[in-house]
Scaffold this motif. Structure first.
Motif, PDB file in Angstrom:
ATOM      1  N   UNK A  55       0.822  -1.199   0.000  1.00 52.26           N
ATOM      2  CA  UNK A  55       0.000   0.000   0.000  1.00 52.26           C
ATOM      3  C   UNK A  55       0.856   1.249   0.000  1.00 52.26           C
ATOM      4  N   UNK A  56       0.385   2.258  -0.710  1.00 49.85           N
ATOM      5  CA  UNK A  56       1.001   3.574  -0.606  1.00 49.85           C
ATOM      6  C   UNK A  56       0.293   4.317   0.507  1.00 49.85           C
ATOM      7  N   UNK A  57       0.746   5.546   0.781  1.00 48.11           N
ATOM      8  CA  UNK A  57       0.141   6.304   1.865  1.00 48.11           C
ATOM      9  C   UNK A  57      -1.306   6.655   1.580  1.00 48.11           C
ATOM     10  N   UNK A  58      -1.747   6.562   0.312  1.00 43.67           N
ATOM     11  CA  UNK A  58      -3.101   6.935  -0.043  1.00 43.67           C
ATOM     12  C   UNK A  58      -4.007   5.730  -0.258  1.00 43.67           C
ATOM     13  N   UNK A  59      -3.466   4.527  -0.234  1.00 39.77           N
ATOM     14  CA  UNK A  59      -4.248   3.327  -0.468  1.00 39.77           C
ATOM     15  C   UNK A  59      -4.686   2.719   0.858  1.00 39.77           C
ATOM     16  N   UNK A  60      -5.967   2.316   0.969  1.00 35.62           N
ATOM     17  CA  UNK A  60      -6.387   1.643   2.205  1.00 35.62           C
ATOM     18  C   UNK A  60      -5.737   0.273   2.309  1.00 35.62           C
ATOM     19  N   UNK A  61      -5.431  -0.136   3.533  1.00 29.46           N
ATOM     20  CA  UNK A  61      -4.866  -1.457   3.743  1.00 29.46           C
ATOM     21  C   UNK A  61      -5.959  -2.512   3.590  1.00 29.46           C
ATOM     22  N   UNK A  62      -5.607  -3.713   3.125  1.00 34.83           N
ATOM     23  CA  UNK A  62      -6.572  -4.820   3.162  1.00 34.83           C
ATOM     24  C   UNK A  62      -7.073  -5.001   4.589  1.00 34.83           C
ATOM     25  N   UNK A  63      -8.287  -5.502   4.739  1.00 31.57           N
ATOM     26  CA  UNK A  63      -8.908  -5.577   6.064  1.00 31.57           C
ATOM     27  C   UNK A  63      -8.084  -6.391   7.057  1.00 31.57           C
ATOM     28  N   UNK A  64      -7.465  -7.493   6.592  1.00 31.02           N
ATOM     29  CA  UNK A  64      -6.702  -8.310   7.539  1.00 31.02           C
ATOM     30  C   UNK A  64      -5.467  -7.565   8.027  1.00 31.02           C
TER      31      UNK A  64
END
Length: 238
Positions: free
Chosen positions: A2-11
């Protein structure tokens, strides 16, 4: 990643939130063994509560299963080096079987004794034998790489084939140097060194990039700034 602007996967987000709430991941000023002063500290040994163990095991399982689905990596045995790797191997195996019983339900786990048993069945391996098996090592972190190399030696000595390694956190920082140019000289990380030396994938649930991305908008701006500065200063070349 992930970049700073991308949400992390839920896990990953669940794992990061659990790390913070349980004090596994702390922010502040911490002097590491390398003498670097880190703005964060990670201690997976604090995942000793059953609900927290399930969260870290689920994160390991999702990471490993996702990589298997997208690559040729597969394994027969999940090997947890004594001591922290022991509960991780068993708990992650349960979570993998829960994810996909057909794919993972018949796979094995094992771990080593610190001292070989000289009576009964003997030997230094508990659980599944490693001979002729494809083995993935599971552990909390790789720092200097010494412990993981010891685990690899055990697998080779037992006749197993190392096909991958998975850890909870990749700090993404270069290994310490010995000269005055420690901060400036490009060098690989401990994970990068292991990956290059053994030619196998080394996966991680979280990276420093993930932590920064996950904290953006919810964490302290000062903590984020200090981690970004630390990343820029010690970023590995791999």
């Amino acid at each position: 990643m992930a970049s700073n602007n991308d949400p992390l996967p839920s896990y990953k987000a669940d794992f990061l939130n659990a790390c913070i709430s349980a004090g596994v991941l702390k922010f502040g000023s911490f002097t590491l063994k390398s003498k670097r002063v880190s703005p964060y500290f990670f201690n997976a040994g604090l995942f000793h509560r059953f609900d927290l163990l399930r969260i870290i095991a689920s994160a390991f399982a999702h990471t490993l299963a996702g990589h298997i689905d997208s690559s040729s990596l597969d394994f027969d045995v999940l090997f947890g080096p004594a001591y922290k790797g022991i509960p991780l191997s068993a708990a992650t195996g349960l979570e993998l079987a829960a994810l996909d019983a057909e794919k993972f339900g018949k796979k094995d786990y094992s771990f080593n004794r610190k001292e070989a048993k000289d009576h009964g069945e003997g030997g230094s391996i508990v659980g599944a034998p490693l001979k002729g098996k494809r083995v993935v090592i599971i552990d909390d972190v790789i720092t200097a790489g010494t412990a993981i190399r010891e685990a690899i030696d055990i697998i080779h000595r037992e006749g197993g084939q190392l096909v991958g390694i998975i850890v909870a956190l990749d700090r993404m920082e270069k290994m310490p140097g010995t000269g005055v140019d420690d901060d400036a000289a490009p060098r690989p990380s401990a994970i990068g060194e292991v990956r290059k030396q053994y030619g196998v994938p080394v996966l991680s649930v979280l990276t420093l990039n993930d932590i920064i991305a996950g904290l953006t908008g919810i964490g302290s701006e000062e903590d984020i700034r200090r981690m970004e500065e630390y990343r820029a200063k010690y970023k590995a070349s791999d």
